[in-house]
Design a protein around this motif. Structure first.
Motif, PDB file in Angstrom:
ATOM      1  N   ILE A  23      39.895  40.229  52.836  1.00  0.00           N
ATOM      2  CA  ILE A  23      40.680  40.552  54.045  1.00  0.00           C
ATOM      3  C   ILE A  23      41.242  39.267  54.667  1.00  0.00           C
ATOM      4  CG2 ILE A  23      40.334  41.210  56.486  1.00  0.00           C
ATOM      5  CD1 ILE A  23      38.617  43.543  55.395  1.00  0.00           C
ATOM      6  N   THR A  24      40.407  38.255  54.723  1.00  0.00           N
ATOM      7  CA  THR A  24      40.831  36.979  55.323  1.00  0.00           C
ATOM      8  C   THR A  24      41.986  36.360  54.533  1.00  0.00           C
ATOM      9  OG1 THR A  24      38.503  36.671  55.832  1.00  0.00           O
ATOM     10  CG2 THR A  24      39.926  34.801  56.211  1.00  0.00           C
TER      11      THR A  24
ATOM     12  N   ALA B 142      45.263  38.485  54.943  1.00  0.00           N
ATOM     13  CA  ALA B 142      45.859  38.625  56.274  1.00  0.00           C
ATOM     14  C   ALA B 142      47.068  37.703  56.447  1.00  0.00           C
ATOM     15  CB  ALA B 142      44.817  38.288  57.336  1.00  0.00           C
TER      16      ALA B 142
ATOM     17  N   ARG C 214      45.390  40.540  63.094  1.00  0.00           N
ATOM     18  CA  ARG C 214      45.324  41.479  61.976  1.00  0.00           C
ATOM     19  C   ARG C 214      44.002  41.306  61.213  1.00  0.00           C
ATOM     20  NH1 ARG C 214      49.068  44.576  59.388  1.00  0.00           N
ATOM     21  NH2 ARG C 214      50.751  43.761  60.656  1.00  0.00           N
ATOM     22  N   THR C 215      43.561  40.042  61.073  1.00  0.00           N
ATOM     23  CA  THR C 215      42.311  39.800  60.344  1.00  0.00           C
ATOM     24  C   THR C 215      41.137  40.463  61.060  1.00  0.00           C
ATOM     25  OG1 THR C 215      43.237  37.645  59.817  1.00  0.00           O
ATOM     26  CG2 THR C 215      40.916  37.982  59.284  1.00  0.00           C
TER      27      THR C 215
ATOM     28  N   SER D 188      41.246  44.157  60.673  1.00  0.00           N
ATOM     29  CA  SER D 188      40.827  44.575  59.331  1.00  0.00           C
ATOM     30  C   SER D 188      39.319  44.437  59.169  1.00  0.00           C
ATOM     31  CB  SER D 188      41.523  43.717  58.269  1.00  0.00           C
ATOM     32  OG  SER D 188      42.913  43.798  58.441  1.00  0.00           O
ATOM     33  N   LEU D 189      38.764  43.374  59.764  1.00  0.00           N
ATOM     34  CA  LEU D 189      37.310  43.206  59.685  1.00  0.00           C
ATOM     35  C   LEU D 189      36.573  44.341  60.411  1.00  0.00           C
ATOM     36  CD1 LEU D 189      36.880  39.329  60.125  1.00  0.00           C
ATOM     37  CD2 LEU D 189      36.387  40.671  58.075  1.00  0.00           C
TER      38      LEU D 189
ATOM     39  N   ALA E 298      33.991  34.813  55.663  1.00  0.00           N
ATOM     40  CA  ALA E 298      35.341  35.094  56.187  1.00  0.00           C
ATOM     41  C   ALA E 298      35.845  33.911  57.008  1.00  0.00           C
ATOM     42  CB  ALA E 298      35.309  36.363  57.034  1.00  0.00           C
TER      43      ALA E 298
ATOM     44  N   SER F  27      39.026  31.498  56.016  1.00  0.00           N
ATOM     45  CA  SER F  27      40.183  31.433  56.932  1.00  0.00           C
ATOM     46  C   SER F  27      40.437  29.987  57.347  1.00  0.00           C
ATOM     47  CB  SER F  27      39.958  32.329  58.151  1.00  0.00           C
ATOM     48  OG  SER F  27      38.978  31.767  58.985  1.00  0.00           O
TER      49      SER F  27
ATOM     50  N   ILE G  95      40.059  31.810  61.953  1.00  0.00           N
ATOM     51  CA  ILE G  95      39.787  32.827  62.974  1.00  0.00           C
ATOM     52  C   ILE G  95      38.972  32.123  64.051  1.00  0.00           C
ATOM     53  CG2 ILE G  95      38.790  35.105  63.412  1.00  0.00           C
ATOM     54  CD1 ILE G  95      38.685  35.502  60.368  1.00  0.00           C
TER      55      ILE G  95
END
Lengths: 284, 286
Positions: B47-48, B51, B65-66, B69-70, B135, B139, B146
């Motif tokens: 996901i990371t 994104a 968005r990340t 999604s998480l 994650a 990122s 994040i």
């Protein structure tokens, strides 16, 4: 030391134990004897507080329902089918038991030596044979030297030699301050180990006697257990059935129903037919 | 004459610690636990990586968005992991016979239950930290880190959701005799919470024209929806993303809606734990 009054256990509408009362004094060894389903194991499980029940059970004056932890701290238990965490080693299993009993780890090695498992400490439990697991069960029960030992068919999964060793170990555990409660359906074991027999049937005590009187009072048949070479067992079974014996396969050999005055006839028939008899014993 | 020998306390933290250490040791050797951990970590990293940098969904910058999604990942994977782990634990011990091994010691049923819960909670904490840690690390490596605060808040809420559904799983575990049955029930509950909670409410709203207060109540009583609600509010997103129920929540409760949602999660955890304790204390244990 064990006082049971009006013990009744029902599973839904099925009455498994019906108003059972008995007491066992310190120093006594008592057998709960009966066929499968008689209620022997259920009594043991009630004594441990694993099952709910009606009536009262006191261990050394401790009501198991009111003081379950205190009562269990004076009890060692060997279940009929010993089960452990397979991924733990022998030493880890006993250490876990020692921690739960607040016993120092020093006693672990001594107890393992007592049951001849001292050289198996690092072995995972799932790698042990059935006999070794039974001995580990014995070690768990003996840890901390509890005054009450509850043994549910302690020799049921053992071969002939291991059974003899276990009986000898159990005999050595008897003492003036200890209570031994053994469930069994083997008269010869009962005779060797206990002072008193409580015979059970359909959840009730039907007789209380000495081990010497059990066979005659219960009118028990005798069985001869004959150990043969594995490749000859099936053929030997057919031979005995053709000769008119009531026989069945059992573990390492055959179990044959015999007259108590004519046990040798089975062995004679097998020898005449050239089967190699490796061992035999009488079961009642 | 009645004699008492030891006077052991009804509830001993030593016994609880021994049981929880055993459970953590078993979790480390449990292939299902590792499968869940690795799956959760891999999905969080995916996901990371997938994104779009610096793009926010709605509201302020924190709820990117990340993060969104998480949240979706957590509300799907974490309850599945915890419900099934919790459900098959006590029933599995009963199935294999090891529960008898434990209970023939001077240990109470509540100590066994609480020790098991703590052991699993500790193991799940490690899984959540590993997932969010991975994650965060990935990122940062992509130069689109994040915010640490966002990650910590989300990890905290995820762990709370994990504890809530773990307690629910253990409740299933104590009422079932077999691990396979418990696993089946856990999967059914997971599906009910995830799919019926979301799609079911949407469908029934359209079909029955449910009043918005009732719609909100129906949504927030579901622990997974409560987690989503809390996450959106705590991560400073707009509740518009949650539709009419979200708008109603903001209008009616303002910023306290996060406390309400967290309260629902804690309430579920306490209720499930108490129910599990009461059932486990009373029943036959073999």
């Amino acid at each position: 030391m064990i006082q049971i009054e009006g013990l009744t256990k029902k599973f839904k509408k099925n009455v498994v134990l019906n108003n059972i009362s008995f007491s066992i004094d310190a120093g006594e060894a008592v057998a709960l004897w009966g066929t499968n389903g008689a209620g022997k194991t259920t009594i043991i499980r009630c004594i441990l507080g694993l099952l709910n029940y009606e009536g009262s059970i006191e261990l050394n004056g401790l009501d198991i329902q009111r003081y379950p932890k205190d009562a269990r701290s004076i009890v060692g238990y060997v279940p009929q089918e010993v089960t452990f965490y397979g991924d733990l080693t022998v030493a880890e299993t006993l250490n876990l038991s020692a921690q739960l009993r607040h016993i120092s780890q020093d006693q672990v090695s001594q107890t393992l030596d007592l049951v001849s498992l001292g050289n198996q400490k690092g072995k995972k439990v799932r790698e042990l044979s059935g006999g070794m697991q039974q001995r580990l069960g014995m070690a768990v029960a003996l840890l901390g030297n509890p005054p009450i030992l509850l043994l549910d068919e302690p020799t049921s999964s053992l071969d002939v030699d291991s059974r003899r060793q276990m009986v000898s170990l159990l005999d050595s555990l008897r003492g003036p301050d200890r209570v031994l409660v053994i469930t069994s359906h083997r008269v010869e074991e009962v005779g060797m180990l206990v002072d008193r027999v409580l015979a059970l049937e359909d959840g009730q005590i039907i007789d209380e006697c000495s081990p010497a009187d059990l066979s005659s009072r219960q009118n028990l048949p005798s069985w001869l257990h004959v150990v043969l070479r594995p490749d000859e067992i099936t053929e030997a079974l057919q031979t005995l059935i053709l000769e008119g014996f009531e026989a069945q396969l059992n573990g390492y050999g055959l179990l044959v129903n015999v007259d108590k005055d004519d046990k040798a006839s089975v062995l004679n028939h097998l020898q005449k037919a050239s089967f190699e008899i490796m061992d035999f014993e009488v079961w009642r | 004459m009645k004699t008492r020998t030891n006077n052991l306390s009804i509830f001993s933290l030593n016994q609880v610690r021994t049981i929880s250490k055993k459970v953590i040791r078993e979790a480390r050797r449990d292939r299902w636990f590792w499968l869940y951990c690795i799956g959760f970590m891999a999905l969080a990293v995916a996901i990371t990586i997938a994104a779009v940098p610096n793009q926010t969904l709605t509201g302020s910058k924190g709820f990117g968005r990340t993060a969104a999604s998480l949240v979706v990942l957590v509300q799907l994977v974490v309850p599945l992991m915890t419900l099934t782990l919790g459900a098959r634990y006590i029933s599995g011990e009963r199935d294999s016979g090891t529960l008898v091994f434990l209970l023939c010691h001077p240990v109470s049923r509540l100590e066994v239950l609480f020790g098991t819960f703590l052991g699993l909670a500790g193991s799940l904490f490690a899984a959540v930290v590993a997932g969010f840690g991975a994650a965060g690390l990935f990122s940062a490596l992509r130069d689109t880190p994040i915010e640490v605060g966002v990650l910590l808040k989300l990890a905290g809420l995820s762990w709370l959701l994990a504890l809530t559904t773990l307690a629910l799983g253990m409740c299933i575990s104590v009422v079932t005799r077999r691990a396979s049955t418990a696993l089946g029930i856990a999967l059914f509950v997971w599906m009910a919470l995830v799919f019926l909670g979301d799609l079911g409410i949407m469908g029934s709203t359209v079909a029955t024209r449910l009043p918005v207060e009732l719609l909100f109540l129906t949504a927030v009583i579901n622990p997974i929806e409560a987690f989503r609600l809390a996450s959106v509010v705590v991560l400073d997103g707009s509740l518009d993303v949650l539709g009419p129920a979200g708008i109603y929540a903001v209008n009616s409760f303002g910023s306290t809606v996060a406390f309400l949602a967290i309260g629902v999660l804690i309430g579920w955890m306490i209720f499930s734990s108490l129910a599990a304790g009461l059932i486990f204390r009373r029943g036959d244990q073999i």
